[in-house]
Design an enzyme around this catalytic site. Sequence first.
Site, mmCIF file in Angstrom:
data_model
loop_
_atom_site.group_PDB
_atom_site.id
_atom_site.type_symbol
_atom_site.label_atom_id
_atom_site.label_comp_id
_atom_site.label_asym_id
_atom_site.label_seq_id
_atom_site.Cartn_x
_atom_site.Cartn_y
_atom_site.Cartn_z
ATOM 1 N N ASP A 154 -5.827 -3.172 -2.512
ATOM 2 C CA ASP A 154 -4.809 -2.901 -1.488
ATOM 3 C C ASP A 154 -4.207 -4.175 -0.888
ATOM 4 O O ASP A 154 -4.911 -5.073 -0.443
ATOM 5 C CB ASP A 154 -5.459 -2.074 -0.373
ATOM 6 N N SER B 74 0.829 -1.204 0.000
ATOM 7 C CA SER B 74 0.000 0.000 0.000
ATOM 8 C C SER B 74 0.868 1.260 0.000
ATOM 9 O O SER B 74 1.740 1.409 -0.837
ATOM 10 C CB SER B 74 -0.964 -0.048 1.194
#
Length: 262
Positions: A158, A46
């Site tokens: 993510d 991320s």
Amino acid sequence: MFWNIFGDKKIGLVLGGGVARGIAHVGVLKIIEKYKIPVKYVAGTSSGSLVGAAYAAGMEVRLIEEIALRISWGKFLKIAFFRPGFVSGEAIEELVVKYIGDKNFSELKIPFAAVATDLKSGSAVVIKQGRVAKAVAASSAFPGVFAPEEFKHHFLVDGGISNNLPIDVVKKLGANYTIAVDVVPSKPIHILPKDAFQVFGRALDIVLHNSSREQRTKADILIDPAMEEDIWQLDLHKAKRLISAGEASAHQALRYLRRDYR
């Protein structure tokens, strides 16, 4: 210097996800640079993949810090009409390309891997080939905010959902000594969230922290920045405080290490 402490160890740096809190990684990099720690491999999830990609590309830490202090959500607000997300991942790709160029992984100065999550299977997908910008966009595609990225028959979101602290990934790259930075708060909070998104964010913090417990134990050095309770996932405007938190925690962890080796 720390060269004598680490000897011939192949150091892997792991930068975990945490949306805006990932800015704390910049403070950690400042201390790593200060002590001239020879990082050989980098893995990120991320926002950790965004900072990690810049570092692996050879960008000076002072420039990464300047960007972090100027960044705002306005730079990401590319509305993704008719796609299953609110913000297009192209905004993240363009940010990466703007500052490090449209590089492939093979062109990076330090071997790097980004972690994303396959929306269909729920499993982690490690990306270490192809376009770096595309990989970072996939790793950072926060569900419901950023549109998922299509990559080699995967529908990616993510990486924090499946592997928020990819210590296992950096070891597979070749590291035999790991420095991991977990920017998800690990302590109970005393100030309750003020709105629905903060409630969701706090719930996500709990899930991410619990899922990272095993990985945290595998780090040779775990850097766990002390996050103030008024800093939430979207607080990009608190970059200066986040960088300071990263610096303080990294300095403390490495200071204890140097003391133990005397």
